[in-house]
Design an enzyme around this catalytic site. Structure first.
Site, PDB file in Angstrom:
ATOM      1  N   HIS A 168       6.077   3.258   5.197  1.00  0.00           N
ATOM      2  CA  HIS A 168       4.774   2.603   5.279  1.00  0.00           C
ATOM      3  C   HIS A 168       3.785   3.515   4.570  1.00  0.00           C
ATOM      4  O   HIS A 168       3.803   4.728   4.760  1.00  0.00           O
ATOM      5  CB  HIS A 168       4.391   2.428   6.754  1.00  0.00           C
ATOM      6  CG  HIS A 168       3.259   1.492   6.974  1.00  0.00           C
ATOM      7  ND1 HIS A 168       1.972   1.780   6.586  1.00  0.00           N
ATOM      8  CD2 HIS A 168       3.209   0.256   7.531  1.00  0.00           C
ATOM      9  CE1 HIS A 168       1.182   0.763   6.898  1.00  0.00           C
ATOM     10  NE2 HIS A 168       1.912  -0.173   7.477  1.00  0.00           N
TER      11      HIS A 168
ATOM     12  N   ARG B 223      -6.292  -2.231   5.609  1.00  0.00           N
ATOM     13  CA  ARG B 223      -6.456  -2.673   4.219  1.00  0.00           C
ATOM     14  C   ARG B 223      -6.687  -4.183   4.163  1.00  0.00           C
ATOM     15  O   ARG B 223      -7.483  -4.673   3.373  1.00  0.00           O
ATOM     16  CB  ARG B 223      -5.234  -2.270   3.388  1.00  0.00           C
ATOM     17  CG  ARG B 223      -5.278  -0.797   2.987  1.00  0.00           C
ATOM     18  CD  ARG B 223      -3.985  -0.330   2.348  1.00  0.00           C
ATOM     19  NE  ARG B 223      -2.906  -0.271   3.313  1.00  0.00           N
ATOM     20  CZ  ARG B 223      -1.680  -0.758   3.149  1.00  0.00           C
ATOM     21  NH1 ARG B 223      -1.366  -1.365   2.025  1.00  0.00           N
ATOM     22  NH2 ARG B 223      -0.773  -0.648   4.098  1.00  0.00           N
TER      23      ARG B 223
END
Ligand code: FAD
Length: 630
Positions: free
Chosen positions: A249, A269
């Site tokens: 990740h 995000r």
């Protein structure tokens, strides 16, 4: 030899995360007397940690979304190596599974007109993740557990015993599967508090044990994720596919050291967070690969416009699939443009107000405030890649979750195929529900097919499993399990990590081979009561076996794709896309076979532009219009 308690069931589900609970509910609904076993406390599975949401093309926020778009995004994210039937079933059935969860009591966040709200995530064309703030997994587990209690209450009324049809064995670790002439006959394990042994006799075992992250030094995974289900399947004779694909990740915490690896959800995000390097540059624009160029913005202005007007702007490059973002951060840090503690900066305060941040990302706010003394409503976070998810897992039949060993099934992160070379965020929570349910159904059909011809547990197998489990306690010398664990983690992190090459992988394989004998001779002090050293000693052989499978497959695949990057083979190869690697045990050696990647049906291929297919398929596959044979 110590006594072993024996209990008999129709189905044993190993794992009480989303996949295990959904499978157990379905098995019970089909009349199977079912056991749920979990190594951790009931309720504390990995699923509970899931933050961002569950992907399902409900079309609540973007009405153009449907299962076909979700399917296409999933295949793009997996770089065309997914089992297309699994990706299709997942995309088609995820909306029903989410609505079912709501029907069972899950309280999702709402749109203004009162429908389940959906948020943006990397690689998803439309806002698609059903969520509950950044605590979606908690609500999912709460709801599934509530459903289980509801079924137990019905059983109490009908049979006078809430556990008559569905029993939970919490804090119980399965160390061995037992087979009878190649068919599953049960599972052997121990109670973590007392150290007592337990044999669960059952013609069906459903593996739902989650991932393998603890084999790596920097990981978002918690202590239980030692690859037990993967190793149990291998030892029982099943194959693991796609093991070279490990997802790093892009955003884990990097500071302070004690919390390194803890996840920073992709929702940061998705909700507008931007990535910058030490020079303040929004560097992701430099890393949009050719295959994704058409879908992603080329300028900050275009990217910023997407948040308010997605129809007329392309997506920001921060929302590329995870493998792309993780590699980009890795490069920025390696080339000297990183943050003070070896990450990059992720800032959500540029776009959202403090009030909105604490409302939409409450866990992230508290995580950074309490663990790193960073106020994310006013300053950027420092983030870097962390081992998060394994795409590889047990090779299963897409429709039923059945492995090649009769009676063995797998669902959730322990199963392979669905996500190809890279999973899209949000696709795991929906995968658990879709394939958990299908495994329950598959198990019921298998049991029906057996009739009275049920396998029996061979007495010798139980004695062998008990001897193997107590061996570390009875040795007078041997290595300390914590030191061995560290060696496995360092080897995997340093030599089979985010960017790999042949020479380093060979070095890793040699180191892991040397560890074989030391792990087999590990020694633990103390007794069987609450002895974490003993528990780790028993997990070690699983971590080692799974690491060997990852390393061998990584060496074999001479290309870069998704969660497998080789700097000696930096390109993606259409020839390799046709090959799925399968790891098996031959004696005690992990061997790697080449299998044909399952072909995609013509109607599914038609969902892609020919220009896009040309980036993935071989010329002969594209020639003569016979994509059915891809
Ligand atoms: P888990 O939920 O991992 O459960 C495994 C179970 O198996 C546990 O009960 C464990 O105790 C048990 N077990 C393991 N070994 C044994 C054994 N030997 N004997 C008995 N029991 C055993 N995915 C998304 O789609 N959306 C997200 O927003 C998201 N956020 C995430 C955030 C974090 C911090 C993390 C770590 C992951 C996230 N993921 C997310 C990924 C997702 O949570 C996992 O992939 C998923 O929950 C795995 O579910 P599972 O049911 O397969 O296994």
């Amino acid at each position: 030899m110590t006594e072993t308690t024996r209990l008999a069931y129709d189905a044993v589900v190993i794992g009480a995360g989303g996949a295990g609970l959904r499978a157990a509910i379905e098995a019970r609904l089909h009349g199977l007397r079912t056991a749920i076993v979990s190594k951790s406390l009931f309720g504390k599975a990995h699923t509970v940690m899931a933050e961002g949401g569950a992907a399902a093309a409900l079309g609540n926020v973007a009405s153009d979304d449907d299962w076909r778009v979700h399917f296409r995004d999933t295949i793009r994210g997996g770089k065309f190596l997914n089992d297309p039937r699994m990706a299709e079933l997942h995309a088609r059935e995820a909306p029903d599974r989410i609505l079912e969860l709501e029907y069972w009591g899950a309280l999702f966040d709402r749109t203004e007109d009162g429908r389940i709200s959906q948020r943006n995530f990397g690689g998803h064309e439309y806002p698609r993740l059903a969520h509950v703030g950044d605590r979606t997994g908690l609500e999912m587990i709460r709801t599934l557990q509530q459903r289980i209690v509801q079924l137990q209450q019905a059983d109490a009324a009908e049979y006078g015993d809430p556990e008559a049809m569905l029993k939970v064995h919490a804090e119980t670790t399965i160390t061995e599967l037992v087979t009878d002439n190649g068919r599953v006959a049960g599972a052997f394990g121990y109670l973590r508090d007392s150290g007592e042994f337990l044999l669960l006799e059952s013609p069906v075992v459903i593996l739902a044990t989650g991932g393998i992250g603890r084999s790596f030094e920097v990981t978002s995974n918690s202590w239980e994720y030692t690859g037990d289900g993967h190793a149990l399947a291998l030892r029982a004779g099943a194959a693991l596919i796609n093991m070279e694909f490990v997802q790093f990740h892009p955003t884990g915490m990097v500071w302070p050291p004690s919390v390194r690896g803890i996840l920073v959800t992709e929702s940061v995000r998705g909700d507008g967070g931007v990535l910058r390097n030490s020079a303040g540059k929004r560097f992701m624009f430099d890393y949009v690969p050719e295959v994704f160029r058409a879908q992603y913005a080329e300028s900050e202005e275009e990217a910023d416009g997407w948040y308010t007007d997605p129809r007329n702007h392309r997506r920001p490059p921060e929302l590329l699939p995870r493998d792309e973002v993780a590699r980009a951060i890795n490069t920025e840090v390696k080339e000297g443009r990183g943050s003070p503690h070896g990450g990059v900066f992720l800032d959500v305060s540029e776009r959202l107000s403090a009030e909105e941040i604490t409302r939409r990302l409450p866990s992230m706010y508290h995580q950074f405030k309490e663990l790193a003394d960073v106020d994310i409503t006013a300053e950027p976070m420092e983030v870097g890649p962390t081992c998060h998810y394994v795409m590889g897992g047990v090779a299963v039949d897409a429709e039923t979750g059945a492995a090649s060993v009769p009676g063995l099934f797998a669902a959730g992160e322990v199963a392979g195929g669905m996500h190809g070379s890279n999973r899209l965020g949000g696709n795991s929570l929906s995968d658990l529900l879709v394939f958990g349910r299908r495994c329950g159904l598959g198990a019921a059909a298998y049991l029906d097919s057996l009739g009275a011809d049920r396998p029996a547990v061979p007495a010798a197998a139980v004695a062998e499993a008990a001897t193997a489990a107590t061996a570390p306690l009875s040795r007078s010398e041997g290595d300390n399990p914590y030191l061995l664990h560290r060696e496995i983690q360092r080897t995997m992190n340093d030599l089979v990590g985010i960017v790999r090459n042949g020479a380093e992988i060979e070095q890793a394989i040699a180191r892991l081979e040397k560890l074989d004998a030391r792990v087999a001779g590990v020694r633990v002090e103390g007794g069987r009561c609450y002895n974490p050293g003993w528990h780790l000693a028993l997990d070690l052989r699983n971590m080692l076996l799974v690491s060997q499978a990852v390393a061998r497959c990584a060496l074999e695949r001479e290309e870069s794709r998704g969660g497998h990057t080789r700097d000696d083979f930096p390109r993606m190869s259409a020839r390799w896309r046709r090959i799925t690697l399968a790891a098996r045990l031959d004696g005690s050696d992990v061997v790697v076979e080449h299998r044909r990647t399952p072909p995609m049906r013509r109607d599914l291929l038609a969902l892609f532009e020919r220009g896009e297919l040309e980036k993935y398929l071989t010329e002969e596959e594209l020639a003569d219009g016979s994509p059915e044979d891809t």
